[in-house]
Design a protein around this motif. Structure first.
Motif, PDB file in Angstrom:
ATOM      1  N   LYS A 271      -6.406  -5.473   2.572  1.00 46.34           N
ATOM      2  CA  LYS A 271      -5.338  -6.464   2.630  1.00 46.34           C
ATOM      3  C   LYS A 271      -3.995  -5.842   2.257  1.00 46.34           C
ATOM      4  CE  LYS A 271      -8.048 -10.675   1.901  1.00 46.34           C
ATOM      5  NZ  LYS A 271      -8.275 -11.851   1.036  1.00 46.34           N
ATOM      6  N   GLU A 272      -3.992  -5.001   1.246  1.00 45.13           N
ATOM      7  CA  GLU A 272      -2.754  -4.340   0.843  1.00 45.13           C
ATOM      8  C   GLU A 272      -2.245  -3.428   1.955  1.00 45.13           C
ATOM      9  OE1 GLU A 272      -4.009  -2.588  -2.819  1.00 45.13           O
ATOM     10  OE2 GLU A 272      -4.104  -4.530  -3.833  1.00 45.13           O
ATOM     11  N   ALA A 273      -3.168  -2.805   2.691  1.00 47.47           N
ATOM     12  CA  ALA A 273      -2.770  -1.981   3.826  1.00 47.47           C
ATOM     13  C   ALA A 273      -2.095  -2.828   4.896  1.00 47.47           C
ATOM     14  CB  ALA A 273      -3.984  -1.261   4.410  1.00 47.47           C
ATOM     15  N   LEU A 274      -2.648  -3.994   5.182  1.00 44.75           N
ATOM     16  CA  LEU A 274      -2.054  -4.857   6.209  1.00 44.75           C
ATOM     17  C   LEU A 274      -0.706  -5.410   5.762  1.00 44.75           C
ATOM     18  CD1 LEU A 274      -5.112  -6.777   7.698  1.00 44.75           C
ATOM     19  CD2 LEU A 274      -3.878  -4.819   8.634  1.00 44.75           C
ATOM     20  N   VAL A 275      -0.537  -5.612   4.463  1.00 42.03           N
ATOM     21  CA  VAL A 275       0.789  -5.994   3.965  1.00 42.03           C
ATOM     22  C   VAL A 275       1.770  -4.847   4.200  1.00 42.03           C
ATOM     23  CG1 VAL A 275       2.142  -6.528   1.900  1.00 42.03           C
ATOM     24  CG2 VAL A 275      -0.057  -7.666   2.278  1.00 42.03           C
ATOM     25  N   ALA A 276       1.366  -3.626   3.850  1.00 40.69           N
ATOM     26  CA  ALA A 276       2.232  -2.461   4.044  1.00 40.69           C
ATOM     27  C   ALA A 276       2.555  -2.234   5.511  1.00 40.69           C
ATOM     28  CB  ALA A 276       1.562  -1.218   3.462  1.00 40.69           C
ATOM     29  N   LEU A 277       1.657  -2.639   6.388  1.00 40.39           N
ATOM     30  CA  LEU A 277       1.843  -2.439   7.824  1.00 40.39           C
ATOM     31  C   LEU A 277       2.495  -3.642   8.504  1.00 40.39           C
ATOM     32  CD1 LEU A 277      -1.601  -0.747   8.484  1.00 40.39           C
ATOM     33  CD2 LEU A 277       0.632   0.377   8.578  1.00 40.39           C
ATOM     34  N   GLY A 278       2.896  -4.625   7.698  1.00 47.90           N
ATOM     35  CA  GLY A 278       3.625  -5.762   8.231  1.00 47.90           C
ATOM     36  C   GLY A 278       2.778  -6.784   8.961  1.00 47.90           C
ATOM     37  N   ARG A 279       1.473  -6.786   8.699  1.00 45.78           N
ATOM     38  CA  ARG A 279       0.574  -7.713   9.409  1.00 45.78           C
ATOM     39  C   ARG A 279       0.044  -8.835   8.517  1.00 45.78           C
ATOM     40  NH1 ARG A 279       0.055  -7.133  15.078  1.00 45.78           N
ATOM     41  NH2 ARG A 279       0.966  -5.088  15.545  1.00 45.78           N
ATOM     42  N   ARG A 297      -0.513   5.508  -3.728  1.00 42.84           N
ATOM     43  CA  ARG A 297      -1.760   6.093  -3.246  1.00 42.84           C
ATOM     44  C   ARG A 297      -2.101   5.577  -1.855  1.00 42.84           C
ATOM     45  NH1 ARG A 297      -6.082   3.904  -2.299  1.00 42.84           N
ATOM     46  NH2 ARG A 297      -8.079   4.975  -2.161  1.00 42.84           N
ATOM     47  N   LEU A 298      -1.988   4.265  -1.672  1.00 47.41           N
ATOM     48  CA  LEU A 298      -2.292   3.664  -0.382  1.00 47.41           C
ATOM     49  C   LEU A 298      -1.383   4.230   0.710  1.00 47.41           C
ATOM     50  CD1 LEU A 298      -3.772   1.459   1.281  1.00 47.41           C
ATOM     51  CD2 LEU A 298      -1.938  -0.097   0.630  1.00 47.41           C
ATOM     52  N   GLN A 299      -0.100   4.301   0.437  1.00 46.01           N
ATOM     53  CA  GLN A 299       0.836   4.763   1.456  1.00 46.01           C
ATOM     54  C   GLN A 299       0.576   6.212   1.842  1.00 46.01           C
ATOM     55  OE1 GLN A 299       3.113   2.594   2.988  1.00 46.01           O
ATOM     56  NE2 GLN A 299       3.019   4.311   4.428  1.00 46.01           N
ATOM     57  N   HIS A 300       0.170   7.030   0.872  1.00 49.10           N
ATOM     58  CA  HIS A 300      -0.169   8.425   1.178  1.00 49.10           C
ATOM     59  C   HIS A 300      -1.235   8.499   2.259  1.00 49.10           C
ATOM     60  CE1 HIS A 300      -1.468  12.591   0.711  1.00 49.10           C
ATOM     61  NE2 HIS A 300      -2.697  12.128   0.541  1.00 49.10           N
ATOM     62  N   TRP A 301      -2.315   7.739   2.091  1.00 52.09           N
ATOM     63  CA  TRP A 301      -3.411   7.820   3.053  1.00 52.09           C
ATOM     64  C   TRP A 301      -3.062   7.145   4.373  1.00 52.09           C
ATOM     65  CZ3 TRP A 301      -6.498  11.542   2.569  1.00 52.09           C
ATOM     66  CH2 TRP A 301      -6.954  11.968   1.322  1.00 52.09           C
ATOM     67  N   GLN A 304      -1.224   9.745   6.222  1.00 53.22           N
ATOM     68  CA  GLN A 304      -2.144  10.772   6.714  1.00 53.22           C
ATOM     69  C   GLN A 304      -2.927  10.280   7.937  1.00 53.22           C
ATOM     70  OE1 GLN A 304      -2.552  14.068   5.462  1.00 53.22           O
ATOM     71  NE2 GLN A 304      -0.613  13.435   4.522  1.00 53.22           N
ATOM     72  N   ALA A 305      -3.205   8.989   7.971  1.00 51.17           N
ATOM     73  CA  ALA A 305      -3.951   8.407   9.093  1.00 51.17           C
ATOM     74  C   ALA A 305      -3.055   8.084  10.283  1.00 51.17           C
ATOM     75  CB  ALA A 305      -4.669   7.136   8.640  1.00 51.17           C
ATOM     76  N   GLY A 306      -1.743   8.245  10.111  1.00 54.82           N
ATOM     77  CA  GLY A 306      -0.825   7.907  11.195  1.00 54.82           C
ATOM     78  C   GLY A 306      -0.737   6.428  11.452  1.00 54.82           C
ATOM     79  N   LEU A 307      -0.928   5.620  10.401  1.00 56.40           N
ATOM     80  CA  LEU A 307      -0.880   4.169  10.543  1.00 56.40           C
ATOM     81  C   LEU A 307       0.501   3.665  10.158  1.00 56.40           C
ATOM     82  CD1 LEU A 307      -4.365   3.139   9.112  1.00 56.40           C
ATOM     83  CD2 LEU A 307      -3.605   2.945  11.482  1.00 56.40           C
ATOM     84  N   THR A 308       1.158   3.042  11.094  1.00 53.19           N
ATOM     85  CA  THR A 308       2.489   2.480  10.904  1.00 53.19           C
ATOM     86  C   THR A 308       2.501   1.084  11.505  1.00 53.19           C
ATOM     87  OG1 THR A 308       3.374   3.199  13.047  1.00 53.19           O
ATOM     88  CG2 THR A 308       3.466   4.794  11.215  1.00 53.19           C
ATOM     89  N   PRO A 309       3.558   0.296  11.247  1.00 56.13           N
ATOM     90  CA  PRO A 309       3.647  -1.019  11.893  1.00 56.13           C
ATOM     91  C   PRO A 309       3.586  -0.937  13.423  1.00 56.13           C
ATOM     92  CG  PRO A 309       5.180  -0.914  10.062  1.00 56.13           C
ATOM     93  CD  PRO A 309       4.624   0.473  10.233  1.00 56.13           C
ATOM     94  N   GLU A 310       3.969   0.207  13.983  1.00 58.07           N
ATOM     95  CA  GLU A 310       3.964   0.357  15.438  1.00 58.07           C
ATOM     96  C   GLU A 310       2.600   0.794  15.970  1.00 58.07           C
ATOM     97  OE1 GLU A 310       7.670   0.100  13.796  1.00 58.07           O
ATOM     98  OE2 GLU A 310       6.374   1.854  13.418  1.00 58.07           O
ATOM     99  N   THR A 311       1.830   1.513  15.159  1.00 58.79           N
ATOM    100  CA  THR A 311       0.560   2.061  15.664  1.00 58.79           C
ATOM    101  C   THR A 311      -0.647   1.215  15.292  1.00 58.79           C
ATOM    102  OG1 THR A 311       0.263   3.469  13.703  1.00 58.79           O
ATOM    103  CG2 THR A 311       1.457   4.406  15.594  1.00 58.79           C
ATOM    104  N   VAL A 312      -0.560   0.382  14.248  1.00 61.59           N
ATOM    105  CA  VAL A 312      -1.710  -0.419  13.859  1.00 61.59           C
ATOM    106  C   VAL A 312      -2.086  -1.357  15.013  1.00 61.59           C
ATOM    107  CG1 VAL A 312      -0.335  -2.226  12.725  1.00 61.59           C
ATOM    108  CG2 VAL A 312      -2.728  -1.859  12.056  1.00 61.59           C
ATOM    109  N   TYR A 313      -3.351  -1.377  15.355  1.00 61.10           N
ATOM    110  CA  TYR A 313      -3.921  -2.175  16.455  1.00 61.10           C
ATOM    111  C   TYR A 313      -3.493  -1.710  17.840  1.00 61.10           C
ATOM    112  CZ  TYR A 313      -5.015  -5.375  12.609  1.00 61.10           C
ATOM    113  OH  TYR A 313      -5.467  -5.915  11.425  1.00 61.10           O
ATOM    114  N   ALA A 314      -2.663  -0.688  17.951  1.00 60.69           N
ATOM    115  CA  ALA A 314      -2.206  -0.212  19.258  1.00 60.69           C
ATOM    116  C   ALA A 314      -3.243   0.748  19.857  1.00 60.69           C
ATOM    117  CB  ALA A 314      -0.858   0.489  19.127  1.00 60.69           C
ATOM    118  N   THR A 315      -3.315   0.769  21.180  1.00 63.32           N
ATOM    119  CA  THR A 315      -4.223   1.687  21.857  1.00 63.32           C
ATOM    120  C   THR A 315      -3.877   3.128  21.485  1.00 63.32           C
ATOM    121  OG1 THR A 315      -4.438   0.148  23.715  1.00 63.32           O
ATOM    122  CG2 THR A 315      -5.069   2.446  24.113  1.00 63.32           C
TER     123      THR A 315
END
Length: 317
Positions: A271-279, A297-301, A304-315
């Motif tokens: 849930k904290e990740a989805l908050v950070a990703l704007g979802r 800590r969460l933002q670091h990973w 590293q995973a390349g997860l941003t508001p633009e890439t989350v759930y994107a193909t």
């Protein structure tokens, strides 16, 4: 009763349950979360009312409302697997009938936690439980196979017997957490006269699990990274090992964000990740779970995973 010929396959996110500051279900946020997961390219179904949704803290009425909201969002476009989590066989049957009446395509059956008191010493208890659940509806059932340390894991012999004696069981969701046993279960279940599918939930080592012949992934991590799981699953389906390793590196970082110790925090971290990703606006989890309060800590990973508001759930390209 409604029936279904659904067979689980592919990537199936287990969705989260958002709450408002008063710890009520945030229906608008839940609708959007379901939509985000269901509309991710390559997702084949959704699981609701499971561990990811904090089902342990949801009343019967809240579980029914979750199903109603989910069906309102996805209609008949996306099959819904409904978790059945109860300490009581009778209550589990009520949940199953509710799921069938509400339009679910399949049940995900958790063993009652009371059986952790060495219920494995009396295998008939597990057999009778799954038979009773099968008697409640015509829906197919996915059996949840737990790690040994929970004392809820079925022995291999009992697992085979349950699957043979309960024809409505069409698959297992495997969290055995033992790579050798995982492979043995895949081989033995596939070799039955009525083959049983294996959906892995070994989110921390999908690179090791997927090549063993599983039919798909059911995972709480899929509520945040379904696109990465789809890309990894497709890479293995096409025997593209180089791409699998590339995607696997991103998934490795994401699951560090979710599953590092203390493991109990994984729903809060997602849930904290989805908050950070704007979802998601509110990362609240219901007590006894607690928020982690470790954004660096969460933002670091996530980085590293390349997860941003633009890439989350994107193909994934």
């Amino acid at each position: 009763m409604p029936s279904s010929n659904y067979l689980p396959h592919g990537v199936v996110p287990a969705v989260l349950m958002p709450f408002d500051p008063e710890m009520r279900i945030d229906e608008a946020a839940y609708r959007q979360h379901v939509r985000d997961c269901a509309e991710t390219e390559g997702v084949t179904a959704l699981t609701i009312n499971g561990h990811a949704a904090e089902v342990h803290a949801l009343s019967f009425d809240e579980q029914q409302r979750a199903l109603d909201l989910t069906m309102d969002v996805v209609g008949q476009r996306t099959p819904i697997i409904c978790g059945i989590y109860s300490e009581s066989t009778r209550h589990a049957q009520q949940l199953a009938r509710m799921a069938a009446a509400g339009g679910a395509a399949c049940l995900l059956a958790f063993p009652p936690n009371v059986l952790m008191f060495h219920g494995a010493d009396r295998p008939q208890l597990f057999i009778d439980y799954y038979k009773a659940l099968a008697d409640a509806t015509d829906l197919p059932i996915i059996l949840f196979q737990f790690p040994k340390w929970t004392n809820l894991q079925l022995s291999l012999d009992t697992l085979i017997e349950v699957c043979e004696r309960v024809p409505r069981i069409v698959a297992i969701k495997d969290l055995c957490s033992d790579p050798a046993l995982h492979e043995t279960q895949v081989r033995r279940l596939h070799a039955l006269s009525r083959p049983i599918r294996v959906m892995t939930t070994h989110s921390s080592w999908l690179l090791g699990s997927l090549p063993l012949g599983v039919e798909g992934i059911i995972s709480g991590a899929g509520s945040v990274i379904p696109n990465l799981q789809v890309a990894l699953f497709d890479a293995f389906q096409s025997n593209d090992l180089a791409r699998a390793r590339q995607i696997g590196d991103r998934i490795y970082a994401a699951v560090q964000a979710f599953y590092e110790r203390p493991y109990i925090d994984w729903q809060a971290r997602m849930k904290e990740a989805l908050v950070a990703l704007g979802r998601l606006e509110n990362p609240a989890v219901r007590p006894p779970l607690q928020s982690t309060g470790d954004p660096a800590r969460l933002q670091h990973w996530l980085d590293q995973a390349g997860l941003t508001p633009e890439t989350v759930y994107a193909t994934v390209s």
